[in-house]
Structures are given as structure tokens and as C-alpha cells.
Design a protein around this motif. Sequence first.
Motif, PDB file in Angstrom:
ATOM      1  N   TYR A  17       0.828  -1.200   0.000  1.00 47.79           N
ATOM      2  CA  TYR A  17       0.000   0.000   0.000  1.00 47.79           C
ATOM      3  C   TYR A  17       0.868   1.259   0.000  1.00 47.79           C
ATOM      4  CZ  TYR A  17      -3.534  -3.443   1.357  1.00 47.79           C
ATOM      5  OH  TYR A  17      -4.353  -4.542   1.410  1.00 47.79           O
ATOM      6  N   GLY A  18       1.959   1.224   0.747  1.00 47.30           N
ATOM      7  CA  GLY A  18       2.857   2.374   0.772  1.00 47.30           C
ATOM      8  C   GLY A  18       3.530   2.600  -0.569  1.00 47.30           C
ATOM      9  N   TYR A  19       3.890   1.506  -1.265  1.00 45.38           N
ATOM     10  CA  TYR A  19       4.561   1.651  -2.556  1.00 45.38           C
ATOM     11  C   TYR A  19       3.634   2.296  -3.580  1.00 45.38           C
ATOM     12  CZ  TYR A  19       6.819   0.455  -6.966  1.00 45.38           C
ATOM     13  OH  TYR A  19       7.387   0.512  -8.215  1.00 45.38           O
ATOM     14  N   VAL A  20       2.366   1.911  -3.582  1.00 41.33           N
ATOM     15  CA  VAL A  20       1.412   2.538  -4.511  1.00 41.33           C
ATOM     16  C   VAL A  20       1.382   4.040  -4.279  1.00 41.33           C
ATOM     17  CG1 VAL A  20      -1.015   2.704  -5.190  1.00 41.33           C
ATOM     18  CG2 VAL A  20      -0.004   0.476  -4.755  1.00 41.33           C
ATOM     19  N   GLY A  21       1.283   4.463  -3.004  1.00 41.94           N
ATOM     20  CA  GLY A  21       1.282   5.885  -2.701  1.00 41.94           C
ATOM     21  C   GLY A  21       2.578   6.562  -3.092  1.00 41.94           C
ATOM     22  N   LEU A  22       3.707   5.889  -2.874  1.00 43.70           N
ATOM     23  CA  LEU A  22       5.015   6.461  -3.203  1.00 43.70           C
ATOM     24  C   LEU A  22       5.148   6.714  -4.701  1.00 43.70           C
ATOM     25  CD1 LEU A  22       7.872   7.274  -2.279  1.00 43.70           C
ATOM     26  CD2 LEU A  22       8.540   4.870  -2.545  1.00 43.70           C
ATOM     27  N   VAL A  23       4.738   5.755  -5.516  1.00 37.50           N
ATOM     28  CA  VAL A  23       4.845   5.912  -6.976  1.00 37.50           C
ATOM     29  C   VAL A  23       3.932   7.033  -7.459  1.00 37.50           C
ATOM     30  CG1 VAL A  23       4.393   4.792  -9.189  1.00 37.50           C
ATOM     31  CG2 VAL A  23       5.556   3.531  -7.376  1.00 37.50           C
ATOM     32  N   ILE A  24       2.701   7.063  -6.956  1.00 40.01           N
ATOM     33  CA  ILE A  24       1.785   8.133  -7.369  1.00 40.01           C
ATOM     34  C   ILE A  24       2.346   9.488  -6.943  1.00 40.01           C
ATOM     35  CG2 ILE A  24      -0.519   9.105  -6.991  1.00 40.01           C
ATOM     36  CD1 ILE A  24      -1.559   6.232  -6.727  1.00 40.01           C
ATOM     37  N   GLY A  25       2.835   9.558  -5.706  1.00 44.05           N
ATOM     38  CA  GLY A  25       3.386  10.816  -5.217  1.00 44.05           C
ATOM     39  C   GLY A  25       4.583  11.278  -6.020  1.00 44.05           C
ATOM     40  N   TYR A  26       5.414  10.335  -6.443  1.00 46.14           N
ATOM     41  CA  TYR A  26       6.612  10.697  -7.212  1.00 46.14           C
ATOM     42  C   TYR A  26       6.226  11.401  -8.509  1.00 46.14           C
ATOM     43  CZ  TYR A  26      10.659  10.296 -10.227  1.00 46.14           C
ATOM     44  OH  TYR A  26      11.676  10.594 -11.099  1.00 46.14           O
ATOM     45  N   PHE A  27       5.291  10.833  -9.256  1.00 52.23           N
ATOM     46  CA  PHE A  27       4.933  11.423 -10.547  1.00 52.23           C
ATOM     47  C   PHE A  27       4.069  12.674 -10.375  1.00 52.23           C
ATOM     48  CE2 PHE A  27       5.808   6.994 -11.976  1.00 52.23           C
ATOM     49  CZ  PHE A  27       6.821   7.303 -12.865  1.00 52.23           C
ATOM     50  N   VAL A  28       3.205  12.695  -9.375  1.00 57.34           N
ATOM     51  CA  VAL A  28       2.356  13.859  -9.158  1.00 57.34           C
ATOM     52  C   VAL A  28       3.186  15.073  -8.771  1.00 57.34           C
ATOM     53  CG1 VAL A  28       0.593  14.831  -7.614  1.00 57.34           C
ATOM     54  CG2 VAL A  28       0.255  12.573  -8.626  1.00 57.34           C
ATOM     55  N   TYR A  29       4.318  14.829  -8.112  1.00 55.71           N
ATOM     56  CA  TYR A  29       5.120  15.977  -7.675  1.00 55.71           C
ATOM     57  C   TYR A  29       5.598  16.832  -8.847  1.00 55.71           C
ATOM     58  CZ  TYR A  29       8.555  19.021  -5.659  1.00 55.71           C
ATOM     59  OH  TYR A  29       9.231  20.152  -5.290  1.00 55.71           O
ATOM     60  N   TYR A  30       5.847  16.224  -9.991  1.00 52.56           N
ATOM     61  CA  TYR A  30       6.292  17.021 -11.138  1.00 52.56           C
ATOM     62  C   TYR A  30       5.243  18.073 -11.496  1.00 52.56           C
ATOM     63  CZ  TYR A  30      10.126  13.762 -11.863  1.00 52.56           C
ATOM     64  OH  TYR A  30      11.271  13.019 -11.692  1.00 52.56           O
ATOM     65  N   TYR A  31       3.971  17.703 -11.369  1.00 50.03           N
ATOM     66  CA  TYR A  31       2.898  18.671 -11.625  1.00 50.03           C
ATOM     67  C   TYR A  31       2.836  19.714 -10.510  1.00 50.03           C
ATOM     68  CZ  TYR A  31      -1.745  20.648 -12.246  1.00 50.03           C
ATOM     69  OH  TYR A  31      -2.786  21.519 -12.412  1.00 50.03           O
ATOM     70  N   LEU A  32       2.967  19.263  -9.264  1.00 50.44           N
ATOM     71  CA  LEU A  32       2.905  20.182  -8.131  1.00 50.44           C
ATOM     72  C   LEU A  32       4.057  21.183  -8.175  1.00 50.44           C
ATOM     73  CD1 LEU A  32       2.017  17.698  -5.236  1.00 50.44           C
ATOM     74  CD2 LEU A  32       0.455  19.150  -6.563  1.00 50.44           C
ATOM     75  N   TYR A  33       5.178  20.766  -8.724  1.00 51.85           N
ATOM     76  CA  TYR A  33       6.351  21.650  -8.786  1.00 51.85           C
ATOM     77  C   TYR A  33       6.262  22.637  -9.947  1.00 51.85           C
ATOM     78  CZ  TYR A  33      11.122  23.162  -9.737  1.00 51.85           C
ATOM     79  OH  TYR A  33      12.231  23.929 -10.000  1.00 51.85           O
ATOM     80  N   ALA A  34       5.949  22.132 -11.137  1.00 47.84           N
ATOM     81  CA  ALA A  34       5.988  22.983 -12.332  1.00 47.84           C
ATOM     82  C   ALA A  34       4.673  23.703 -12.587  1.00 47.84           C
ATOM     83  CB  ALA A  34       6.355  22.153 -13.552  1.00 47.84           C
ATOM     84  N   GLY A  35       3.554  23.158 -12.086  1.00 46.69           N
ATOM     85  CA  GLY A  35       2.253  23.758 -12.353  1.00 46.69           C
ATOM     86  C   GLY A  35       1.621  23.245 -13.626  1.00 46.69           C
ATOM     87  N   ASN A  36       2.228  22.216 -14.269  1.00 45.38           N
ATOM     88  CA  ASN A  36       1.666  21.632 -15.493  1.00 45.38           C
ATOM     89  C   ASN A  36       2.282  20.260 -15.715  1.00 45.38           C
ATOM     90  OD1 ASN A  36       4.091  21.862 -17.504  1.00 45.38           O
ATOM     91  ND2 ASN A  36       3.950  23.877 -16.515  1.00 45.38           N
ATOM     92  N   TRP A  37       1.630  19.460 -16.565  1.00 46.89           N
ATOM     93  CA  TRP A  37       2.130  18.124 -16.875  1.00 46.89           C
ATOM     94  C   TRP A  37       3.172  18.142 -17.991  1.00 46.89           C
ATOM     95  CZ3 TRP A  37       1.818  14.536 -13.541  1.00 46.89           C
ATOM     96  CH2 TRP A  37       0.689  14.373 -12.728  1.00 46.89           C
ATOM     97  N   ASN A  38       3.205  19.193 -18.757  1.00 41.57           N
ATOM     98  CA  ASN A  38       4.132  19.243 -19.888  1.00 41.57           C
ATOM     99  C   ASN A  38       5.583  19.182 -19.427  1.00 41.57           C
ATOM    100  OD1 ASN A  38       4.766  19.530 -22.699  1.00 41.57           O
ATOM    101  ND2 ASN A  38       5.297  21.683 -22.304  1.00 41.57           N
ATOM    102  N   TYR A  39       5.854  19.661 -18.234  1.00 40.66           N
ATOM    103  CA  TYR A  39       7.208  19.612 -17.686  1.00 40.66           C
ATOM    104  C   TYR A  39       7.712  18.174 -17.624  1.00 40.66           C
ATOM    105  CZ  TYR A  39      10.917  19.841 -14.132  1.00 40.66           C
ATOM    106  OH  TYR A  39      12.099  19.716 -13.447  1.00 40.66           O
ATOM    107  N   TYR A  40       6.839  17.254 -17.195  1.00 40.49           N
ATOM    108  CA  TYR A  40       7.265  15.851 -17.130  1.00 40.49           C
ATOM    109  C   TYR A  40       7.273  15.224 -18.521  1.00 40.49           C
ATOM    110  CZ  TYR A  40       7.670  10.938 -16.260  1.00 40.49           C
ATOM    111  OH  TYR A  40       8.125   9.647 -16.300  1.00 40.49           O
ATOM    112  N   PHE A  41       6.157  15.327 -19.247  1.00 40.91           N
ATOM    113  CA  PHE A  41       6.032  14.581 -20.509  1.00 40.91           C
ATOM    114  C   PHE A  41       6.978  15.095 -21.587  1.00 40.91           C
ATOM    115  CE2 PHE A  41       1.800  13.616 -18.633  1.00 40.91           C
ATOM    116  CZ  PHE A  41       1.944  12.238 -18.602  1.00 40.91           C
ATOM    117  N   SER A  42       7.450  16.317 -21.478  1.00 39.92           N
ATOM    118  CA  SER A  42       8.431  16.813 -22.450  1.00 39.92           C
ATOM    119  C   SER A  42       9.820  16.227 -22.199  1.00 39.92           C
ATOM    120  CB  SER A  42       8.511  18.341 -22.358  1.00 39.92           C
ATOM    121  OG  SER A  42       9.071  18.736 -21.101  1.00 39.92           O
ATOM    122  N   GLY A  43      10.034  15.690 -20.992  1.00 40.76           N
ATOM    123  CA  GLY A  43      11.340  15.154 -20.638  1.00 40.76           C
ATOM    124  C   GLY A  43      12.329  16.221 -20.222  1.00 40.76           C
ATOM    125  N   ALA A  44      11.853  17.459 -20.053  1.00 37.04           N
ATOM    126  CA  ALA A  44      12.761  18.554 -19.695  1.00 37.04           C
ATOM    127  C   ALA A  44      13.421  18.334 -18.339  1.00 37.04           C
ATOM    128  CB  ALA A  44      11.991  19.882 -19.693  1.00 37.04           C
TER     129      ALA A  44
END
Length: 624
Positions: A272-299
Motif C-alpha cells: 500500500y505504501g509503494y502505490v502511494g510512493l509511486v503516485i506521489g513521485y509522478f504527481v510531484y512534477y505537476y505540483l512543482y511545475a504547475g503543469n504536466w508538460n514539464y514531465y512529458f516533455s522530458g525537460a
Amino acid sequence: MFANTSEKQMHRVRWAIALAWLLLIASLFYDPISPWLTDSNRWGLLQIHSDSCVMVQGECLEKTPYALGAPIFWGVIIPSSIAILLIFGHELWRRICPLSFFSQIPRALGRQRQQRRSDPKTGKVRYELAKVPKQSWLARYHLYLQFGLLYLGLCSRILFINANRIALGIFLILTILSAILVGYLYGGKSWCQYFCPMAPVQSIYAEPRGLLNSTAHENDRQTITQSMCRTVTPDGKEQSACVACQSPCIDIDAERAYWNSITASEQQKLYYGYVGLVIGYFVYYYLYAGNWNYYFSGAWVHQNNQLATLLSPGFYLFGRAIAIPKLLAVPLTLGAFTIGGYWLGQKLEKYYKTYLRRRQQFLSQEQVRHRMFTLCTFVVFNFFFIFGGRPFLLLLPVPIQYLYTVSIAIVSTLWLARTWERSSNRYSHESLAHRLRKQLSNLKLDVSHFLEGRSLDDLSAEEIYVLAKILPDFTKEKRLHAYKQVLRESIEQGYVNVGSLEVLQHLRRELTISDDEHHKILGELGIENPDLLDPRKQRSPEDWLRLESYREILETTLNLWQRRPARGLGADLLDVVGGRRSLDSIEDLSLDDPPEHKEALQALKREYAITPEEEEQILKSLDN
């Protein structure tokens, strides 16, 4: 699927992967070639488009040509390892993992830490390969250590090493050196079992079994299964090299290890903790940049100023930066999601139990837990591949992108269908059927009329039990004999608890053997071999494999040296057993051997941690 691939062939594969990994690490420090491929003045899939803007906290990120070492590691190697675990199982990954390979360097060089042991009766000193003590803190809490290292590793990715090639290179080198150091300090695959932060990930995706991996409990090669340690003798024969560094061992039988620990609280926290950890890892890119393009562009993987952002705002929401430093925001976010995943998983598990009770469906605690874990793996695998490797994938034509997404969905759905109905009872049922199949084969019964051209090996577990019931030549006497052999083998190999009436209960029911007959057979086994039923001896499949490995390689070694045939040790051994000769160890059988032979035998005993009592038993077995 890959369990039976020869060790020589897999050794070549490991060397190739390890060298490729080292080349990739070298490119992190010096790479004059790949930045040319990403130059905006060049045409190609990897070309930087200077006219496009990747927004990070309301500002366009600066774009410059970049080396491909880090993007390949994060965008190709990591997603590939996850896919391998789910599809081909633990047995392939552990046999090709470069860190596992590097951790075995001290063993290959014959340079591993030894522990001093003295016999309390005779005072004789011996040395054996150091292993993690079974009751030590590390043995009991290694899963928390590994998950903690995984958490720190993901935090470090976002903060320090995602885009900083030098930091990533140093991180990988330190990890390799750590694996080598652990390989020196402890025997077996102690790095993989007790330290590697990838181990929890392997458990989640590869247990109870991958989509295409083999099943150890139905394997005829009982001393070599799945990804267990193995070696090749000078005459080219493949043999087990198990030293019983952990029990139960995922390398020997991943499904057995899964069912053995499924109700433990640490497994619940892990999944259960691993599921939360993986979701949190990827969601943070949005929380940091304010958009998903930051992650999906590979920048994020070639951002020039990654280390310079450590004290900048760590969140950007609704067009405003939140003044929490990124250095704190990352561990807080990943930690909160991990705790949230564990909390939500517990709640859903309780809700599922309530739902089953309302529908009058009664499942055991381990079966409920198994289905929850299965759903966790299915969900987190698909969620991971929404993001994993996606920056590279988006560079490819749209049809290939759709094919990739559909393939991930099909593979995970097939895995879910194969895993959902598994149970520990089903596992035991199949394991006993395999042992019964061996006994039916040994009895040389005429089964051709019932198999319609098939062999015993082609029959399923249910068909084996049905065949045992309808065979006219399988008389009561032969059933008792077959049951006795299965019981003997199961006790010797540590698969059953001698003191319990539940031992092989299902098999007794199928063979119509009463509890009284079971106790009578137990008594006979105790008379034939008193050590077999000694409650003071803690047997396990891992220890049995350790002793079998030592016995087999000892036989091979003696035969290669042409000391005397393996069955020709009789005269010396009979003198020992009859009390006419004192024998401290196998080396005493021939005192005039070259020193290098004696040292080789001593090294074998140290590696397999053979006690004087175990050596005496093995000496006796060599003459049988």
C-alpha cells in the motif's frame, strides 16, 4: 521460462549488460557525441525545438543540447526492468541484474569474510562464510531498510540526480561499490535479499509469479529452480550454489516466499505504501511545475540548473509559487503520499472484507490480502507506464504510441487473470501433486490406458489425483508406500511440519489414508531414521538445498580428482560408522593428498557453512 537457461549463457548475458552499464556510467562523465544528436540545428527525433516553451513555475525553461546518458537510464532502463519483472518474473531479472552480478565479484575472486566457529564439545575451530544472522535486526527489518532506501532514492532523483550527470554517475558508482562491499561482508545474495532498494519493487511486480515465469514447486530440477544461485563445475555440469542466506528465499521459489509472508504487517505496508510512493513521485512534477508538460516533455531529465533549484519554491499551484523550499517539499510530498497510500489501502481492505461478508462470501485473511495485493500491482503497473518512458515514446509516431499503451494494458490484464485466483491452498495442492507424480512414475504402474497418448508429466494436478484414485494397480499397499515416500521427502526437504496432523492432509484424503495410518508411517520413518523426526532440528528447503549443493559439488570434486569413486568411500566410511576409526573431516580420508586439494575442500566447507554433524551425515550419504 528462463530458469532452465544454462548458467554459461546467462553469464555471458550478465557480462554484456554489466559492461553496457559501465559504458553508460562512463558517458555520464564524458560524452562528446550524444549532445550532437539533440542539437536544435540537427534534424532527428531527439532534436531540441527551440521555438517551443516548457513552462516551469510560470517561466520558460532554457533549452540547450544535452547528453543522452541520463535520459536513457531513466526513460529506457528503469521502465524496461519493471516490464521484465511483471512479464518474465523474478527468475530473469535476478539472473541479469548488473548489481546482483557486481555483488558476486568477491565470491568469484574467493575473497569473502569468514566467521570463526568453535565446536563446544571438542573445541575444534572452523571457519565458515559470514551470513546475516537469522535473528539479527537486519534479518527481521530488512524490508523497512530497503523501502527506506527506495524512498530516499526517489527523493534524491528529483532533488539531485535526475538531470545532473555527474551526480547520477557518482550515485551509480557508489551503489556498485556498496553491492561489492556487501558481497564481501556476507555470503549468498545478501545484497539482493537485505540491502538492495530495488528488492521491494521486485517483490511487488514479480510475486507471486510473473506472467511467463516457471513454477519452482512443479520443477523436476529440485536443486536448481528459478533464479537461485548456481555454478558450473570444471566438467561443465551445472550445480546449485545455494548457501541458505535467507529463508524463505525468493530466488528458490518466489511463490512460496510470497505466501509465507503475505499476512505479515510489513507486507501490507510495503504494497500500500509503494502505490502511494509511486503516485506521489509522478504527481510531484505537476505540483512543482504547475503543469504536466514539464514531465512529458522530458525537460526534467536535462534541466541545466537542477541543483540551483533546491532552495527555490517547491510547489506551484493555481499560478502561485508556495514558499516551501524544494529541498523540503519533495520528501514531504513523497512521504505524505506513502502514508496516504498505506492508510487508504488499509481502509479498502477492511471495506472489501465487509463487502464479502455481506455477500456471504467467506475468504481467508491471506486470500483477501492476496487479492488486494494483486489489485495494487495491477493498478501501480498501469499507472507507472502512463509516465514511465513516456518522454521518449511521445517522440515516436502516434500508431506506435497506441500500440505501446494497448500492449501494457493487455499484458497487465493477462497477469491479473492469471494471478487473481491463486491461493496458498492451490499452491500446496500443486506441490503435493508433483510429488505424487514422481512416486507414480517410480512405481512403474501401467497408466497408458488412461492417458490417451500423454505422459504423466503432461497431467495437471487435478488429473494426477483422479488418476491415483482410478488406477486398478495402485493398491492400498502401494498407496501407503507412495504416501510414505512423499512424507519422507517433504520432511527431509523442510516443506512440512512434523508435529502437525495437518501435514499432507489433502494428499491423505485423496489417497484414502486415515490419520492412524499416517501416525503409523511417521513411526516407521522415525525408526528408520531417528534424526528425521528430531524436533530440535529446524529444517527448511533452503538448508536442504545448501546441504545437497555441498554434497553434489563434493562428489563431483572427488571424482574429478580421481581420489576414489564416490561410491568407493565405503571401507573408510564403514570404519567410521562402526567406531573403528576416528574421522574429524573429509580431508582425513586421504592424508597424502596435495595441499591445494585439502584447501579446496576446506573452502567448500567454509562457503556452505558445513558443521561437523552435517559433514558426518554427508559422508554417510556418499556411500549409499
